[in-house]
Design a protein around this motif. Structure first.
Motif, PDB file in Angstrom:
ATOM      1  N   SER A   1      -8.049 -11.869   4.169  1.00 42.96           N
ATOM      2  CA  SER A   1      -7.127 -10.817   4.613  1.00 42.96           C
ATOM      3  C   SER A   1      -7.505  -9.557   3.844  1.00 42.96           C
ATOM      4  CB  SER A   1      -5.689 -11.240   4.277  1.00 42.96           C
ATOM      5  OG  SER A   1      -4.829 -10.126   4.285  1.00 42.96           O
ATOM      6  N   GLY A   2      -7.709  -8.469   4.566  1.00 39.51           N
ATOM      7  CA  GLY A   2      -8.218  -7.249   3.923  1.00 39.51           C
ATOM      8  C   GLY A   2      -7.399  -6.840   2.715  1.00 39.51           C
ATOM      9  N   SER A   3      -6.086  -6.716   2.912  1.00 41.98           N
ATOM     10  CA  SER A   3      -5.238  -6.201   1.842  1.00 41.98           C
ATOM     11  C   SER A   3      -5.194  -7.141   0.633  1.00 41.98           C
ATOM     12  CB  SER A   3      -3.834  -5.934   2.367  1.00 41.98           C
ATOM     13  OG  SER A   3      -3.303  -7.102   2.966  1.00 41.98           O
TER      14      SER A   3
ATOM     15  N   TYR B   1      -4.237   0.982   4.486  1.00 42.12           N
ATOM     16  CA  TYR B   1      -5.459   0.612   5.226  1.00 42.12           C
ATOM     17  C   TYR B   1      -4.998   0.312   6.642  1.00 42.12           C
ATOM     18  CZ  TYR B   1      -7.569  -3.864   6.900  1.00 42.12           C
ATOM     19  OH  TYR B   1      -8.038  -4.910   7.636  1.00 42.12           O
TER      20      TYR B   1
ATOM     21  N   ARG C   1      -6.630  -6.252  -2.862  1.00 38.67           N
ATOM     22  CA  ARG C   1      -5.891  -5.418  -3.827  1.00 38.67           C
ATOM     23  C   ARG C   1      -4.899  -6.230  -4.650  1.00 38.67           C
ATOM     24  NH1 ARG C   1      -4.500  -1.734   1.028  1.00 38.67           N
ATOM     25  NH2 ARG C   1      -2.708  -3.102   0.822  1.00 38.67           N
TER      26      ARG C   1
ATOM     27  N   ALA D   1       0.835  -1.204   0.000  1.00 43.84           N
ATOM     28  CA  ALA D   1       0.000   0.000   0.000  1.00 43.84           C
ATOM     29  C   ALA D   1       0.870   1.255   0.000  1.00 43.84           C
ATOM     30  CB  ALA D   1      -0.921  -0.014   1.211  1.00 43.84           C
TER      31      ALA D   1
ATOM     32  N   ASP E   1       5.045  -1.033   6.230  1.00 43.87           N
ATOM     33  CA  ASP E   1       3.828  -1.690   6.722  1.00 43.87           C
ATOM     34  C   ASP E   1       3.965  -1.970   8.218  1.00 43.87           C
ATOM     35  OD1 ASP E   1       2.354  -1.609   4.442  1.00 43.87           O
ATOM     36  OD2 ASP E   1       2.619  -3.701   3.897  1.00 43.87           O
TER      37      ASP E   1
ATOM     38  N   MET F   1      -3.942  -2.803  14.409  1.00 48.06           N
ATOM     39  CA  MET F   1      -4.916  -1.799  13.937  1.00 48.06           C
ATOM     40  C   MET F   1      -6.116  -1.696  14.882  1.00 48.06           C
ATOM     41  SD  MET F   1      -6.473  -3.394  10.373  1.00 48.06           S
ATOM     42  CE  MET F   1      -5.002  -3.925   9.539  1.00 48.06           C
TER      43      MET F   1
ATOM     44  N   SER G   1      -0.864  -7.396  12.260  1.00 49.32           N
ATOM     45  CA  SER G   1      -1.529  -6.148  11.865  1.00 49.32           C
ATOM     46  C   SER G   1      -2.965  -6.074  12.374  1.00 49.32           C
ATOM     47  CB  SER G   1      -1.473  -5.915  10.355  1.00 49.32           C
ATOM     48  OG  SER G   1      -1.252  -7.060   9.636  1.00 49.32           O
TER      49      SER G   1
HETATM   50  O1  PMV Z   1      -4.726  -7.086   5.377  1.00 48.63           O
HETATM   51  P1  PMV Z   1      -3.866  -7.133   6.589  1.00 48.63           P
HETATM   52  O2  PMV Z   1      -4.587  -7.631   7.787  1.00 48.63           O
HETATM   53  O3  PMV Z   1      -2.587  -7.876   6.327  1.00 48.63           O
HETATM   54  O4  PMV Z   1      -3.431  -5.617   6.969  1.00 48.63           O
HETATM   55  C1  PMV Z   1      -2.617  -4.846   6.158  1.00 48.63           C
HETATM   56  C2  PMV Z   1      -2.205  -3.591   6.825  1.00 48.63           C
HETATM   57  C3  PMV Z   1      -1.035  -2.868   6.179  1.00 48.63           C
HETATM   58  O5  PMV Z   1      -0.227  -3.769   5.452  1.00 48.63           O
HETATM   59  C4  PMV Z   1      -0.190  -2.256   7.273  1.00 48.63           C
HETATM   60  C5  PMV Z   1      -1.488  -1.737   5.272  1.00 48.63           C
HETATM   61  C6  PMV Z   1      -2.065  -2.118   3.935  1.00 48.63           C
HETATM   62  O6  PMV Z   1      -2.911  -1.361   3.456  1.00 48.63           O
HETATM   63  O7  PMV Z   1      -1.656  -3.132   3.342  1.00 48.63           O
END
Ligand code: PMV
Length: 329
Positions: free
Chosen positions: A138-140, A16, A143, A12, A284, A197, A193
């Motif tokens: 996983s949110g990211s 996020y 993308r 990112a 990150d 968060m 993360s």
């Molecule tokens: O999707 P996760 O739970 O791996 O969280 C990603 C959080 C960051 O990598 C820090 C920011 C991002 O947008 O990828």
């Protein structure tokens, strides 16, 4: 009934950081990323095998929350393909880079899983549906379904049907752009993360300010990528990473992902810029900085990272879409 997909991780540029819905993984803000090649994860999914779901990640049988996250995605596919008697699934996933190195391997893994599982279930190729599906793991990951530069729109609906990533520019838009990943520490991070968060959302007095600016930040980044303005994008990236980390530094308990070597590298990049070398960092939820630069300066960026103690450096270019493969794991 068996399909394999390959996906790249993404990093990112506008982060996020914080969920408004923990179960559906719905973010408080939109984010924007670059897909990274040559790093990749391959995932094979076969339905209708064995007597129970089997999940193998990088040669190990997955357990606990890792396994649960994969099963959430497989269950969502089984629910969508309700006519097909899909039965138990066998899923095997392998990355070509260290899982715990802070390189967003889970993003690539869940994107590959979503694309492979949909194909194995006979569902049509659909980047939006695959993005929503991978987000459940996983949110990211949402993308990483498409290449180039993708924007995860936070969405408004409580059911998450409008929270997915869209590609704004493909990987051919800015082929000279580079992301140099500098591994200064390989240890598994102490605070994942998702916990970091959550802590920021619940306890950081800076969190509301972070969210307030996020949508405008995504628009600004998109405009800078459109006109390939490396300097302004680099400055935006650094600022965005600092602000994300600031929310956690101000949380209760405070959380600092930076190590001495992280800071040393960040300061060295500043010195390099004074000499006219275009290098900026993003970071990150871990200690390993990634250096935004261009093709003409990637070797210099790697040298700075190594001089600051990086134990491994990976030079990445904008990567492509997650793709189905003919060979299975
Ligand atoms: O999707 P996760 O739970 O791996 O969280 C990603 C959080 C960051 O990598 C820090 C920011 C991002 O947008 O990828």
């Amino acid at each position: 009934m068996k399909s394999t997909a390959l996906a790249h991780p993404n990093l990112a540029l506008v982060k996020y950081w914080g969920k408004r819905d923990d179960a559906l993984i719905l973010p408080h803000q939109s984010s924007l990323s670059m897909t990274l090649s040559p790093l990749s994860v391959r995932t094979t999914v076969a339905f209708g095998v064995g007597s129970a779901d089997e999940v193998e990640l990088n040669g190990y049988v997955a357990k606990g929350s890792e396994r649960d996250r994969v099963l959430r995605v497989l269950d969502a596919v089984r629910a969508e393909a309700k006519d097909a008697k899909l039965g138990p699934a066998r899923m095997v996933s392998r990355g070509d880079f260290p899982a715990a190195a802070g390189l967003a391997s889970s993003a690539a893994g869940f994107a590959a899983l979503a694309v492979a599982a949909r194909a194995a279930a006979g569902l049509p190729a659909d980047p939006r549906a695959a993005s929503i599906l991978s987000r459940l793991g996983s949110g990211s990951a949402c993308r990483s379904v498409q290449g180039g530069f993708c924007e995860w729109m936070r969405g408004e609906r409580p059911d998450g049907t409008d929270s997915y990533a869209v590609q704004r520019f493909d990987e051919k838009h800015w082929p000279e752009l580079r992301m140099v990943v500098a591994i200064v520490n390989r240890d598994e991070k102490e605070v994942k993360s998702r916990d970091g968060m959550k802590n920021a959302v619940e306890t950081s007095p800076y969190y509301s300010a972070w969210v307030k600016d996020a949508e405008a930040e995504v628009v600004r980044a998109r405009e800078l990528i459109a006109r390939k303005d490396l300097q302004a994008l680099g400055e935006l990236c650094e600022r965005n990473a600092w602000r994300m980390h600031a929310t956690s530094l101000a949380a209760d308990p405070p959380l600092c992902y930076l190590l001495p070597k992280t800071l040393e590298l960040i300061h060295s990049l500043r010195e390099q810029r004074k000499k006219g070398v275009p290098v900026w960092f993003t970071l990150d939820a871990g200690p390993n900085p990634c250096i935004l630069t261009d093709a003409a300066n990637e070797v210099a960026a790697e040298a700075v990272a190594r001089a600051c103690g990086a134990i491994e450096v990976v030079r990445c270019v904008p990567g492509g879409d997650a793709k189905l493969q003919t060979e299975h794991l």
